[in-house]
Every structure is written in structure tokens, then in C-alpha cells.
Scaffold this motif. Structure first.
Motif, PDB file in Angstrom:
ATOM      1  N   ARG A 184     -10.891   7.380  -1.102  1.00 15.06           N
ATOM      2  CA  ARG A 184     -10.821   6.292  -1.781  1.00 15.06           C
ATOM      3  C   ARG A 184     -10.308   6.274  -3.222  1.00 15.06           C
ATOM      4  O   ARG A 184      -8.887   5.851  -3.551  1.00 15.06           O
ATOM      5  N   ASP A 185     -10.953   6.952  -4.103  1.00 22.78           N
ATOM      6  CA  ASP A 185     -10.422   7.069  -5.642  1.00 22.78           C
ATOM      7  C   ASP A 185      -9.556   8.030  -5.836  1.00 22.78           C
ATOM      8  O   ASP A 185      -8.804   7.991  -6.905  1.00 22.78           O
ATOM      9  N   GLY A 210      -6.363   7.309  -2.386  1.00 24.37           N
ATOM     10  CA  GLY A 210      -5.941   5.755  -2.524  1.00 24.37           C
ATOM     11  C   GLY A 210      -6.068   5.132  -1.141  1.00 24.37           C
ATOM     12  O   GLY A 210      -5.609   3.886  -1.003  1.00 24.37           O
ATOM     13  N   GLU A 218      -1.087  -5.854   4.207  1.00 26.23           N
ATOM     14  CA  GLU A 218      -1.262  -5.294   2.869  1.00 26.23           C
ATOM     15  C   GLU A 218      -1.765  -6.805   2.145  1.00 26.23           C
ATOM     16  O   GLU A 218      -2.396  -6.663   1.122  1.00 26.23           O
ATOM     17  N   MET A 258       0.915  -1.187   0.047  1.00 32.97           N
ATOM     18  CA  MET A 258       0.069  -0.088  -0.044  1.00 32.97           C
ATOM     19  C   MET A 258       0.803   1.213   0.031  1.00 32.97           C
ATOM     20  O   MET A 258       1.959   1.401   0.588  1.00 32.97           O
ATOM     21  N   LEU A 306     -12.773   3.354   5.729  1.00 35.85           N
ATOM     22  CA  LEU A 306     -11.748   3.521   4.970  1.00 35.85           C
ATOM     23  C   LEU A 306     -10.441   3.590   5.560  1.00 35.85           C
ATOM     24  O   LEU A 306     -10.140   3.879   6.889  1.00 35.85           O
ATOM     25  N   ARG A 307      -9.573   2.902   5.088  1.00 30.72           N
ATOM     26  CA  ARG A 307      -7.892   2.724   5.687  1.00 30.72           C
ATOM     27  C   ARG A 307      -6.873   3.281   4.891  1.00 30.72           C
ATOM     28  O   ARG A 307      -7.068   2.951   3.731  1.00 30.72           O
ATOM     29  N   CYS A 308      -6.047   3.769   5.443  1.00 32.95           N
ATOM     30  CA  CYS A 308      -4.775   4.184   4.939  1.00 32.95           C
ATOM     31  C   CYS A 308      -3.664   3.647   5.360  1.00 32.95           C
ATOM     32  O   CYS A 308      -2.454   4.143   5.448  1.00 32.95           O
ATOM     33  N   ARG A 359      -8.356   2.466   1.113  1.00 30.90           N
ATOM     34  CA  ARG A 359      -8.880   1.383   0.895  1.00 30.90           C
ATOM     35  C   ARG A 359     -10.322   0.960   1.475  1.00 30.90           C
ATOM     36  O   ARG A 359     -10.512   1.456   2.811  1.00 30.90           O
ATOM     37  N   THR A 360     -11.140   0.379   1.150  1.00 33.11           N
ATOM     38  CA  THR A 360     -12.480   0.216   1.801  1.00 33.11           C
ATOM     39  C   THR A 360     -12.426  -1.136   2.613  1.00 33.11           C
ATOM     40  O   THR A 360     -12.088  -1.965   2.082  1.00 33.11           O
ATOM     41  N   SER A 361     -12.990  -0.929   3.931  1.00 30.31           N
ATOM     42  CA  SER A 361     -12.742  -2.181   4.825  1.00 30.31           C
ATOM     43  C   SER A 361     -14.316  -2.714   4.885  1.00 30.31           C
ATOM     44  O   SER A 361     -14.355  -3.964   4.941  1.00 30.31           O
TER      45      SER A 361
END
Ligand SMILES: [Fe+2]
Length: 305
Positions: free
Chosen positions: A163-164, A167, A264, A1, A181-183, A169-171
Motif C-alpha cells: 500500500r504505502d 501504491g 478510479e 491510479m 488491496l487493489r492495483c 489502495r485499501t478496499s
């Protein structure tokens, strides 16, 4: 990621002195220029003056300058014009006005804390001694910032930005009204929720275990029962233990422990939760003011003046 951490947030409040005192009592250490520090995450909360309470900025750590270039291209495709300067990218989320700053930063490695010994059926992890949770007397000092939750009048647009664009990600999803959402490897670092007005719902701070969730909240409530919002319970999405309190500006602050972690390369299938299931697995029912904070009407009025 490419993204690896939620590094820091800046929260605007009408009463920064009083609110700063609250977070010092909550267990964050005062640092320079309105910053507050966690044990493992460094300077992670800055409190500044604003006419009404709001999240002003979220700083997100990225691995590489190339990650910023890729995010810039994705943001432009969404119609957001970022500012890219050296190892920093700044973009304003169009609905909430939150300033997102992606920065090339080193990852944080948290030193592993020894597991708390809990006895179980046929398993004695703590022979002949009382539980650490009843013996501890040290004040709670959160390990790191976990997540921030944003109310937005256009969840689809705000989710798309994080997200889009950036960057994340959807949990998991809450119907079509919210996204976890996570980073980082935490189950969520930003939760976006559809709301009648854009506002900061809460911030969440990691402590060692469920005993420290309870000890931290009880210490904050001593002589100040009006700070209680919701707890103790366990969320379903993210699985974490939680207890929510209210700061003097009206933002909720959460102590949490034992959140789901998504490395990841781990398989993870997002689920869509409807109704209360996304909100919690067990615990007292959430008070109506958790969903719709008491100052929501006032915030809506302010948003239109
Ligand atoms: Fe939370």
C-alpha cells in the motif's frame, strides 16, 4: 491510479509437472517456459520448482515511468531498496520474500461478455428456452487472474509494502489481521493475511458467471473429490461468487465471478469486517483447513530449518 493491473504471478512448488497439469485442467492454456495463459489476460501464471510452495513473484502493471520513480521513493522511505531499470522496478517484500515487479504496460481492455439471461419475478429475459447454464458443454477457460492471497507473519509490514510502497489502495479490512488491496478496479488483487508462517494461500481466476463457477468446480471434482476445499458461496468483501479447490502442491485455486469493481473516480469507503463476515456472506461454513491449510505445520517447520 498509477497502477492498473495484476499482470502475472510466479508460483514455486516442489512438483511443477503435476501442478502444471492441474492448472491446464483448471482451464489455463499452456504457453512457453512454464507459463499458463488466460483468455483475456495473456501469460499470467508461471509454475517453477521450489522446495516448498510459495509465491515467488507478482508482476503489476503501471501506466508511466514516473509511477515507478514515485514507488521507488516511497519504498526507500519504508527501508526497502528497489532496483529500477528502464520501465521496470523490482522490490522484495521483506517478510514473505515475494518479488514485486512493477512494469510499464498497456492496460487490458476486456471485451464485454453479453449478460447471462436470468429470469426473475415479472421479468422474463429468456422466454421459451432453457438456461445457458444447463446447456453449456464447453470446458471452463478463465478470463483473467483476479487476485493472490498471501499469508504473512507480519501483516502490518506486508500491507505497508504493497500500500504505502507500491501504491495499492485499501478496499476493505479484516480487523487488524488482513487487508484487501487493489492495483486495478477489481475489489482486491492482493489480500494480505496475518498467518503463523508466510505462504501462498490462494490464487483466483475470473470466469463469466456463477454458472461457470459451478461448472468449473464440478468438472475439477469429477473423480477427484479430494480437490474440494470450499464452495459454492458468495463472499461479503468483494461480493464475488467463489468455489475453492486445491492443487497438488497444496495451494488453493478459486473460480470467481461478479466481483465488486471500484472505478478510479468512484466513491468507496473501506469497511472493517470482524470474524466470519469478512470471509463470506452465504455458503457452507468454511472448513478449518481453509483458514489453516493442512500443510501449515510442515511449512512452519520448513521455514525454521
Ligand atoms: Fe479469493
Amino acid at each position: 491510479m498509477a497502477l492498473h493491473r495484476l499482470s502475472a504471478i510466479t508460483v514455486g512448488v516442489p512438483n511443477p509437472v503435476e501442478t502444471g497439469d492441474y492448472y491446464a485442467e483448471f482451464g489455463l492454456a499452456r504457453a512457453a517456459d512454464g507459463w499458463f495463459r488466460t483468455r483475456d489476460g495473456g501469460d499470467q501464471l508461471r509454475i517453477v520448482h521450489a522446495p516448498t510452495r510459495r509465491l515467488l513473484e507478482a508482476r503489476i502493471g503501471a501506466d508511466d515511468p514516473d509511477d515507478l520513480g514515485a514507488a521507488a521513493a516511497r519504498l526507500r522511505r519504508l527501508g526497502v531498496e528497489p532496483v529500477l531499470a528502464g520501465t521496470e522496478l523490482t522490490a522484495v517484500e521483506p517478510v514473505t520474500g515475494v518479488r514485486a515487479v512493477l512494469r510499464v504496460e498497456p492496460r487490458i481492455l476486456q471485451e464485454a461478455v453479453a449478460p447471462t439471461p436470468y429470469n426473475g419475478p415479472g421479468r422474463v429475459d429468456r422466454p421459451g428456452v432453457r438456461a445457458p447454464g444447463v446447456l453449456r458443454t464447453d470446458p471452463i477457460r478463465p478470463r483473467k487472474l483476479g487476485h493472490a492471497v498471501l499469508g504473512t507473519t507480519d501483516a502490518a509490514a506486508t500491507i505497508a509494502f504493497f500500500r504505502d510502497g507500491l501504491g495499492f489502495r485499501t478496499s476493505d479490512l479484516m480487523g487488524n489481521v488482513g487487508a484487501f488491496l487493489r492495483c486495478s478496479t477489481d475489489h482486491h488483487n492482493i489480500l494480505v493475511l496475518q498467518a503463523p508462517v508466510s505462504f501462498l494461500h490462494h490464487t483466483s481466476w475470473q470466469v463469466d458467471d456463477v454458472d461457470d463457477v459451478g461448472r468449473g468446480a464440478m468438472a475439477m471434482l469429477e473423480g477427484r473429490p479430494e480437490r474440494h476445499v470450499w464452495g459454492l458461496g458468495r463472499h461479503h468483501a468483494g461480493s464475488n461468487f467463489f468455489w475453492y479447490l486445491k492443487d497438488p502442491a497444496g495451494n488453493f485455486s478459486e473460480y470467481y465471478s461478479d466481483m465488486d469493481s471500484i472505478p478510479e473516480d468512484a466513491p468507496w469507503t473501506p469497511e472493517v469486517f470482524e470474524g466470519a463476515k469478512g470471509l463470506f456472506n452465504w455458503g457452507p461454513p468454511p472448513p478449518p483447513s481453509f483458514i489453516n491449510p493442512e500443510d501449515l505445520a510442515a511449512l512452519m517447520t520448513d521455514a525454521h530449518t
